[in-house]
Design an enzyme around this catalytic site. Structure first.
Site, PDB file in Angstrom:
ATOM      1  N   GLY A  25      -3.564  -3.898  16.120  1.00  0.00           N
ATOM      2  CA  GLY A  25      -4.484  -2.877  15.633  1.00  0.00           C
ATOM      3  C   GLY A  25      -3.899  -1.488  15.734  1.00  0.00           C
ATOM      4  N   GLY A  63       1.334   3.577  -1.965  1.00  0.00           N
ATOM      5  CA  GLY A  63       0.786   4.826  -2.485  1.00  0.00           C
ATOM      6  C   GLY A  63      -0.177   5.515  -1.553  1.00  0.00           C
ATOM      7  N   GLY A  64      -0.571   4.836  -0.474  1.00  0.00           N
ATOM      8  CA  GLY A  64      -1.511   5.421   0.475  1.00  0.00           C
ATOM      9  C   GLY A  64      -0.830   6.300   1.506  1.00  0.00           C
ATOM     10  NE  ARG A  65      -5.159   9.218   4.239  1.00  0.00           N
ATOM     11  CZ  ARG A  65      -6.345   9.513   4.767  1.00  0.00           C
ATOM     12  NH1 ARG A  65      -6.585  10.742   5.191  1.00  0.00           N
ATOM     13  NH2 ARG A  65      -7.279   8.582   4.892  1.00  0.00           N
ATOM     14  N   GLY A  99       0.826  -1.202   0.000  1.00  0.00           N
ATOM     15  CA  GLY A  99       0.000   0.000   0.000  1.00  0.00           C
ATOM     16  C   GLY A  99       0.857   1.246   0.000  1.00  0.00           C
ATOM     17  CG  HIS A 123      -9.980   6.888  13.631  1.00  0.00           C
ATOM     18  ND1 HIS A 123     -10.482   6.208  14.716  1.00  0.00           N
ATOM     19  CD2 HIS A 123      -8.649   6.603  13.584  1.00  0.00           C
ATOM     20  CE1 HIS A 123      -9.508   5.536  15.306  1.00  0.00           C
ATOM     21  NE2 HIS A 123      -8.385   5.764  14.650  1.00  0.00           N
ATOM     22  CB  THR A 132      -7.875  -1.624  11.208  1.00  0.00           C
ATOM     23  OG1 THR A 132      -8.199  -0.677  10.171  1.00  0.00           O
ATOM     24  CG2 THR A 132      -6.682  -1.110  11.997  1.00  0.00           C
ATOM     25  CE  LYS A 139     -10.304   3.288  11.698  1.00  0.00           C
ATOM     26  NZ  LYS A 139      -9.255   2.569  10.954  1.00  0.00           N
TER      27      LYS A 139
END
Length: 271
Positions: free
Chosen positions: A125, A12-14, A10, A157, A102, A161
Protein backbone atom coordinates in the site's frame (compact mmCIF):
# COMPACT_ATOMS: atom_id res chain seq x y z
CA UNK A 1 23.20 -7.89 -15.76
CA UNK A 2 21.50 -5.84 -18.49
CA UNK A 3 19.29 -2.91 -17.56
CA UNK A 4 15.84 -3.94 -16.36
CA UNK A 5 13.22 -3.04 -18.97
CA UNK A 6 10.18 -1.53 -17.29
CA UNK A 7 6.63 -0.66 -18.31
CA UNK A 8 4.81 2.08 -16.41
CA UNK A 9 1.06 1.49 -16.10
CA UNK A 10 -0.97 4.66 -15.81
CA UNK A 11 1.93 6.56 -17.37
CA UNK A 12 -0.19 9.66 -17.95
CA UNK A 13 -1.11 10.10 -14.29
CA UNK A 14 0.80 11.93 -11.58
CA UNK A 15 2.36 8.78 -10.17
CA UNK A 16 3.05 7.40 -13.63
CA UNK A 17 4.91 10.53 -14.63
CA UNK A 18 6.95 10.39 -11.42
CA UNK A 19 7.87 6.79 -12.24
CA UNK A 20 9.01 7.78 -15.73
CA UNK A 21 11.25 10.47 -14.23
CA UNK A 22 12.76 8.14 -11.63
CA UNK A 23 13.45 5.42 -14.23
CA UNK A 24 15.26 8.01 -16.35
CA UNK A 25 17.51 8.74 -13.35
CA UNK A 26 18.21 5.09 -12.48
CA UNK A 27 21.29 3.65 -14.25
CA UNK A 28 20.15 0.00 -14.06
CA UNK A 29 16.60 0.56 -15.32
CA UNK A 30 15.16 1.65 -18.64
CA UNK A 31 11.65 2.58 -19.73
CA UNK A 32 10.44 0.22 -22.44
CA UNK A 33 6.68 0.86 -22.41
CA UNK A 34 4.02 3.27 -21.20
CA UNK A 35 0.51 1.94 -20.59
CA UNK A 36 -2.63 4.03 -20.40
CA UNK A 37 -6.35 3.26 -20.27
CA UNK A 38 -8.22 2.57 -23.53
CA UNK A 39 -9.87 5.73 -24.77
CA UNK A 40 -7.53 8.06 -22.91
CA UNK A 41 -6.82 11.32 -24.69
CA UNK A 42 -3.15 10.79 -23.81
CA UNK A 43 -2.70 7.70 -26.00
CA UNK A 44 0.04 8.32 -28.55
CA UNK A 45 1.66 11.05 -26.44
CA UNK A 46 5.37 10.81 -25.62
CA UNK A 47 5.91 9.54 -22.05
CA UNK A 48 9.04 11.62 -21.59
CA UNK A 49 7.37 14.86 -22.61
CA UNK A 50 4.40 14.17 -20.30
CA UNK A 51 6.85 13.64 -17.43
CA UNK A 52 8.58 16.97 -18.12
CA UNK A 53 11.60 15.33 -19.76
CA UNK A 54 12.96 15.40 -23.30
CA UNK A 55 11.06 13.16 -25.73
CA UNK A 56 12.08 9.51 -25.27
CA UNK A 57 10.18 7.94 -28.15
CA UNK A 58 7.97 5.86 -25.83
CA UNK A 59 4.36 6.56 -26.77
CA UNK A 60 1.47 5.80 -24.44
CA UNK A 61 -0.40 2.67 -25.52
CA UNK A 62 -3.41 0.68 -24.28
CA UNK A 63 -1.98 -2.66 -25.50
CA UNK A 64 -0.16 -4.34 -22.61
CA UNK A 65 0.30 -7.60 -24.50
CA UNK A 66 2.25 -5.81 -27.22
CA UNK A 67 4.24 -3.67 -24.79
CA UNK A 68 5.19 -6.66 -22.64
CA UNK A 69 6.85 -8.59 -25.49
CA UNK A 70 10.16 -6.89 -24.70
CA UNK A 71 9.90 -6.08 -21.01
CA UNK A 72 11.07 -7.46 -17.67
CA UNK A 73 8.64 -5.75 -15.31
CA UNK A 74 5.62 -3.51 -14.89
CA UNK A 75 5.12 -0.76 -12.30
CA UNK A 76 1.40 -0.59 -11.60
CA UNK A 77 -0.09 2.37 -9.69
CA UNK A 78 -3.50 2.52 -11.31
CA UNK A 79 -6.99 1.53 -10.11
CA UNK A 80 -8.10 -1.93 -8.94
CA UNK A 81 -9.92 -2.89 -12.16
CA UNK A 82 -6.89 -1.98 -14.28
CA UNK A 83 -4.46 -3.80 -12.00
CA UNK A 84 -6.57 -6.96 -12.06
CA UNK A 85 -6.71 -6.77 -15.86
CA UNK A 86 -2.90 -6.50 -15.93
CA UNK A 87 -2.26 -9.46 -13.60
CA UNK A 88 -2.85 -12.30 -16.06
CA UNK A 89 -0.83 -10.71 -18.88
CA UNK A 90 2.07 -9.85 -16.58
CA UNK A 91 2.15 -13.44 -15.28
CA UNK A 92 1.86 -14.93 -18.77
CA UNK A 93 4.75 -12.79 -20.01
CA UNK A 94 6.86 -13.54 -16.92
CA UNK A 95 7.01 -9.90 -15.85
CA UNK A 96 7.90 -8.78 -12.36
CA UNK A 97 4.67 -7.06 -11.27
CA UNK A 98 5.06 -4.18 -8.81
CA UNK A 99 1.61 -3.34 -7.45
CA UNK A 100 1.19 -0.01 -5.70
CA UNK A 101 -2.50 0.36 -6.51
CA UNK A 102 -4.64 1.15 -3.47
CA UNK A 103 -8.29 0.35 -2.80
CA UNK A 104 -7.80 -3.36 -3.57
CA UNK A 105 -10.50 -5.64 -2.15
CA UNK A 106 -9.97 -9.05 -0.59
CA UNK A 107 -11.11 -10.64 -3.87
CA UNK A 108 -8.66 -8.44 -5.81
CA UNK A 109 -5.84 -9.61 -3.56
CA UNK A 110 -6.90 -13.21 -4.08
CA UNK A 111 -6.61 -12.74 -7.86
CA UNK A 112 -3.16 -11.14 -7.48
CA UNK A 113 -1.91 -13.92 -5.22
CA UNK A 114 -3.33 -16.61 -7.52
CA UNK A 115 -0.50 -16.04 -10.05
CA UNK A 116 2.37 -16.02 -7.57
CA UNK A 117 3.12 -19.71 -7.97
CA UNK A 118 4.45 -18.82 -11.42
CA UNK A 119 5.12 -15.08 -11.25
CA UNK A 120 6.90 -12.53 -9.06
CA UNK A 121 4.62 -9.96 -7.45
CA UNK A 122 5.63 -7.23 -5.01
CA UNK A 123 2.58 -5.54 -3.51
CA UNK A 124 2.39 -2.76 -0.96
CA UNK A 125 0.00 0.00 0.00
CA UNK A 126 3.05 2.24 0.23
CA UNK A 127 6.49 1.88 -1.35
CA UNK A 128 8.42 4.34 0.82
CA UNK A 129 11.22 3.34 3.19
CA UNK A 130 9.83 5.54 5.97
CA UNK A 131 6.32 4.09 5.91
CA UNK A 132 7.55 0.51 5.88
CA UNK A 133 9.87 1.23 8.78
CA UNK A 134 6.91 2.87 10.55
CA UNK A 135 4.84 -0.27 9.94
CA UNK A 136 7.57 -2.38 11.54
CA UNK A 137 7.60 -0.05 14.55
CA UNK A 138 3.80 -0.14 14.81
CA UNK A 139 3.85 -3.94 14.89
CA UNK A 140 6.50 -3.93 17.61
CA UNK A 141 4.65 -1.37 19.74
CA UNK A 142 1.35 -3.22 19.32
CA UNK A 143 3.08 -6.40 20.53
CA UNK A 144 4.40 -4.58 23.59
CA UNK A 145 1.16 -2.88 24.69
CA UNK A 146 -2.02 -4.66 25.76
CA UNK A 147 -5.62 -3.74 24.90
CA UNK A 148 -5.66 -1.02 27.55
CA UNK A 149 -4.03 1.05 24.81
CA UNK A 150 -6.51 1.86 22.04
CA UNK A 151 -5.13 2.03 18.49
CA UNK A 152 -6.33 4.74 16.11
CA UNK A 153 -4.98 5.46 12.62
CA UNK A 154 -5.46 8.91 11.12
CA UNK A 155 -4.58 9.72 7.51
CA UNK A 156 -4.86 12.80 5.30
CA UNK A 157 -4.47 13.08 1.52
CA UNK A 158 -5.14 15.55 -1.29
CA UNK A 159 -8.72 16.27 -2.27
CA UNK A 160 -8.50 14.23 -5.51
CA UNK A 161 -7.83 10.88 -3.80
CA UNK A 162 -10.70 8.52 -4.58
CA UNK A 163 -10.36 5.76 -1.95
CA UNK A 164 -10.53 5.82 1.84
CA UNK A 165 -8.99 4.78 4.11
CA UNK A 166 -5.74 4.90 2.19
CA UNK A 167 -3.79 1.79 1.28
CA UNK A 168 -1.09 2.99 3.65
CA UNK A 169 -3.58 3.24 6.50
CA UNK A 170 -4.56 -0.37 5.87
CA UNK A 171 -0.88 -1.38 5.74
CA UNK A 172 -0.39 0.22 9.16
CA UNK A 173 -3.60 -1.35 10.42
CA UNK A 174 -2.42 -4.78 9.30
CA UNK A 175 0.86 -4.18 11.13
CA UNK A 176 -0.98 -3.24 14.32
CA UNK A 177 -3.28 -6.26 13.99
CA UNK A 178 -0.30 -8.56 13.43
CA UNK A 179 1.31 -7.18 16.57
CA UNK A 180 -1.87 -7.85 18.53
CA UNK A 181 -2.34 -11.27 16.92
CA UNK A 182 -5.83 -10.44 15.58
CA UNK A 183 -7.59 -10.23 12.21
CA UNK A 184 -7.90 -6.61 11.08
CA UNK A 185 -11.13 -7.28 9.19
CA UNK A 186 -12.91 -8.29 12.39
CA UNK A 187 -11.27 -5.65 14.59
CA UNK A 188 -11.47 -2.45 12.52
CA UNK A 189 -13.75 0.51 13.20
CA UNK A 190 -14.35 2.86 10.28
CA UNK A 191 -16.68 5.69 9.39
CA UNK A 192 -17.90 6.55 12.90
CA UNK A 193 -20.88 8.87 12.70
CA UNK A 194 -23.87 9.66 14.89
CA UNK A 195 -24.64 7.73 18.08
CA UNK A 196 -22.00 5.01 17.83
CA UNK A 197 -21.87 3.85 21.42
CA UNK A 198 -18.65 3.34 23.34
CA UNK A 199 -15.49 2.21 21.63
CA UNK A 200 -15.16 -1.57 21.53
CA UNK A 201 -12.06 -2.97 23.29
CA UNK A 202 -9.47 -4.22 20.83
CA UNK A 203 -10.80 -2.25 17.85
CA UNK A 204 -8.34 -0.58 15.49
CA UNK A 205 -9.91 2.70 14.41
CA UNK A 206 -9.51 4.57 11.13
CA UNK A 207 -10.17 8.22 10.29
CA UNK A 208 -9.66 9.78 6.83
CA UNK A 209 -9.22 13.46 6.00
CA UNK A 210 -9.17 14.95 2.47
CA UNK A 211 -8.12 18.41 1.35
CA UNK A 212 -5.69 20.56 -0.53
CA UNK A 213 -2.60 19.03 -2.09
CA UNK A 214 -1.42 16.84 0.82
CA UNK A 215 0.76 14.03 -0.54
CA UNK A 216 0.13 11.79 2.47
CA UNK A 217 0.16 12.12 6.27
CA UNK A 218 -0.28 9.08 8.53
CA UNK A 219 -0.35 8.80 12.31
CA UNK A 220 -0.82 5.73 14.48
CA UNK A 221 -1.99 6.61 17.97
CA UNK A 222 -1.71 4.29 20.96
CA UNK A 223 -4.00 5.90 23.55
CA UNK A 224 -3.73 4.70 27.15
CA UNK A 225 -5.47 5.84 30.31
CA UNK A 226 -2.99 8.57 31.19
CA UNK A 227 -0.55 8.65 28.30
CA UNK A 228 -0.50 8.56 24.52
CA UNK A 229 2.11 7.41 21.98
CA UNK A 230 1.93 8.79 18.44
CA UNK A 231 3.98 7.53 15.49
CA UNK A 232 3.78 9.79 12.44
CA UNK A 233 5.02 9.89 8.86
CA UNK A 234 4.54 12.81 6.46
CA UNK A 235 5.20 12.41 2.75
CA UNK A 236 6.34 15.57 0.97
CA UNK A 237 6.68 14.35 -2.61
CA UNK A 238 5.40 11.26 -4.46
CA UNK A 239 8.89 10.83 -5.95
CA UNK A 240 9.80 8.75 -2.90
CA UNK A 241 7.04 6.27 -3.78
CA UNK A 242 8.39 6.03 -7.32
CA UNK A 243 11.93 5.47 -6.04
CA UNK A 244 10.68 2.70 -3.77
CA UNK A 245 8.80 1.04 -6.64
CA UNK A 246 11.84 1.03 -8.92
CA UNK A 247 13.97 -0.29 -6.05
CA UNK A 248 11.41 -3.08 -5.57
CA UNK A 249 11.50 -3.98 -9.26
CA UNK A 250 15.29 -4.20 -9.32
CA UNK A 251 15.26 -6.29 -6.12
CA UNK A 252 12.63 -8.66 -7.55
CA UNK A 253 14.29 -9.12 -10.94
CA UNK A 254 15.47 -12.74 -11.08
CA UNK A 255 13.76 -13.80 -7.84
CA UNK A 256 11.84 -17.05 -7.69
CA UNK A 257 8.04 -16.77 -8.16
CA UNK A 258 6.18 -15.65 -5.08
CA UNK A 259 4.28 -12.89 -3.30
CA UNK A 260 6.51 -10.26 -1.71
CA UNK A 261 6.04 -6.96 0.08
CA UNK A 262 8.22 -3.92 0.67
CA UNK A 263 9.14 -5.41 4.03
CA UNK A 264 10.89 -8.16 2.08
CA UNK A 265 12.56 -5.66 -0.26
CA UNK A 266 13.84 -3.58 2.63
CA UNK A 267 14.81 -6.49 4.87
CA UNK A 268 12.18 -5.62 7.48
CA UNK A 269 10.13 -8.83 7.32
CA UNK A 270 11.59 -10.13 10.60
CA UNK A 271 11.90 -6.77 12.35
Amino acid sequence: MADMRLIVAGAGGRMGRALVRVISETPSAVLTGALEAPGSELLGKDAGVLAGLPANGIELSADLWKLSANADGILDFTVPAATIANVAIAAERGLVHIVGTTGLSMSDMAVIKSVTSRAVVVQSGNMSLGINLLAALVKRVAQSLDESFDIEIVEMHHKAKIDAPSGTAFLLGEAAAAGRGVDLHTHSARGRDGHTGARQPGDIGFASLRGGTVTGDHSVIFAGAMERIELTHRAEDRTMFAQGAVKAALWAHGRKPGFYTMADVLGLADF
